[in-house]
Design a protein around this motif. Structure first.
Motif, PDB file in Angstrom:
ATOM      1  N   UNK A 115      29.677   7.457 -16.438  1.00  6.34           N
ATOM      2  CA  UNK A 115      30.432   6.605 -17.371  1.00  6.34           C
ATOM      3  C   UNK A 115      29.939   5.166 -17.302  1.00  6.34           C
ATOM      4  N   UNK A 116      29.975   4.484 -18.412  1.00 12.57           N
ATOM      5  CA  UNK A 116      29.572   3.075 -18.478  1.00 12.57           C
ATOM      6  C   UNK A 116      30.728   2.163 -18.870  1.00 12.57           C
ATOM      7  N   UNK A 117      31.868   2.758 -19.213  1.00 14.39           N
ATOM      8  CA  UNK A 117      33.016   1.953 -19.625  1.00 14.39           C
ATOM      9  C   UNK A 117      34.052   1.931 -18.499  1.00 14.39           C
ATOM     10  N   UNK A 118      34.924   0.961 -18.551  1.00 11.25           N
ATOM     11  CA  UNK A 118      35.942   0.736 -17.522  1.00 11.25           C
ATOM     12  C   UNK A 118      36.943   1.886 -17.484  1.00 11.25           C
ATOM     13  N   UNK A 119      37.338   2.324 -16.323  1.00 11.61           N
ATOM     14  CA  UNK A 119      36.852   2.026 -14.973  1.00 11.61           C
ATOM     15  C   UNK A 119      35.751   3.004 -14.567  1.00 11.61           C
ATOM     16  N   UNK A 120      34.681   2.487 -14.021  1.00 13.72           N
ATOM     17  CA  UNK A 120      33.576   3.355 -13.598  1.00 13.72           C
ATOM     18  C   UNK A 120      32.552   2.552 -12.803  1.00 13.72           C
ATOM     19  N   UNK A 121      31.693   3.290 -12.135  1.00  9.62           N
ATOM     20  CA  UNK A 121      30.589   2.653 -11.427  1.00  9.62           C
ATOM     21  C   UNK A 121      29.631   2.033 -12.434  1.00  9.62           C
ATOM     22  N   UNK A 122      29.411   2.725 -13.543  1.00 13.57           N
ATOM     23  CA  UNK A 122      28.545   2.194 -14.587  1.00 13.57           C
ATOM     24  C   UNK A 122      29.080   0.911 -15.192  1.00 13.57           C
ATOM     25  N   UNK A 123      30.402   0.797 -15.270  1.00 12.33           N
ATOM     26  CA  UNK A 123      30.998  -0.453 -15.764  1.00 12.33           C
ATOM     27  C   UNK A 123      30.635  -1.609 -14.848  1.00 12.33           C
ATOM     28  N   UNK A 124      30.627  -1.338 -13.542  1.00 12.27           N
ATOM     29  CA  UNK A 124      30.208  -2.392 -12.603  1.00 12.27           C
ATOM     30  C   UNK A 124      28.784  -2.824 -12.917  1.00 12.27           C
ATOM     31  N   UNK A 125      27.883  -1.854 -13.113  1.00 11.02           N
ATOM     32  CA  UNK A 125      26.490  -2.172 -13.435  1.00 11.02           C
ATOM     33  C   UNK A 125      26.380  -2.922 -14.757  1.00 11.02           C
TER      34      UNK A 125
END
Length: 176
Positions: free
Chosen positions: A117-127
């Motif tokens: 995942x790239x959207x909140x909440x996710x590790x990808x969101x952090x990136x």
């Protein structure tokens, strides 16, 4: 669940150091606790564990606490994950077990979707938000929380075990 897990681990440790009587005693205790856990928290008709959250469902699966209801518990976990659009909603104690429970149940596809995942909440969101380290919370901090924190680092262990395929043997004594 944590009480049962500790008894299970004590049995394993006792076995490793050659204390077979203690190992049997802790293993019996772990089995007793698991039976009480299932009776109290697992609905065998629906597979709902406790509140039915991602964390409750994941821990029951990962720690083999679901018993015969495991297929329904997995269905409940898949529904809980889908309800959050495949985003993590486990809290700090359940995050470690979410991806492992899914992969252990043959659903690495779902685990990978969560981890990607790239959207909140996710590790990808952090990136996507410029992170070069793991944060203490899913969103960027205003210096209230740590922006270099291992709390959500369990995704790395999952990648090693399930993507790279480096599994620790059940009888290993130097890793878990």
């Amino acid at each position: 669940a944590f009480f049962q897990r500790n008894a299970f681990l004590m049995a394993r440790l006792a076995r490793i150091v050659g204390r077979e009587e203690d190992a049997r005693r802790y293993a019996r205790r772990a089995d007793e606790i698991a039976a009480v856990f299932r009776a109290r928290f697992v609905d065998p008709a629906t597979g709902k564990v406790g509140l039915g959250s991602q964390a409750c469902q994941s821990v029951a699966l990962a720690w083999d606490l679901a018993g015969d209801a495991a297929p329904k518990v997995l269905d409940g976990l898949l529904k809980a994950v889908a309800a959050k659009d495949h985003h993590v909603e486990t809290g700090i104690f359940g995050t470690l077990w979410l991806l492992h429970a899914l992969s252990g149940a043959g659903r690495s596809d779902v685990a990978l979707r969560i981890a990607s995942q790239r959207t909140f909440p996710s590790w990808g969101h952090m990136l996507e938000s410029g992170a070069t380290t793991l944060w203490e919370t899913w969103k960027a901090s205003d210096n209230t929380f740590s922006n270099d924190h291992p709390m959500f680092g369990s995704v790395a262990g999952w990648m090693v075990q399930w993507l790279a395929g480096l599994q620790v043997a059940d009888d290993a004594v130097g890793a878990d």
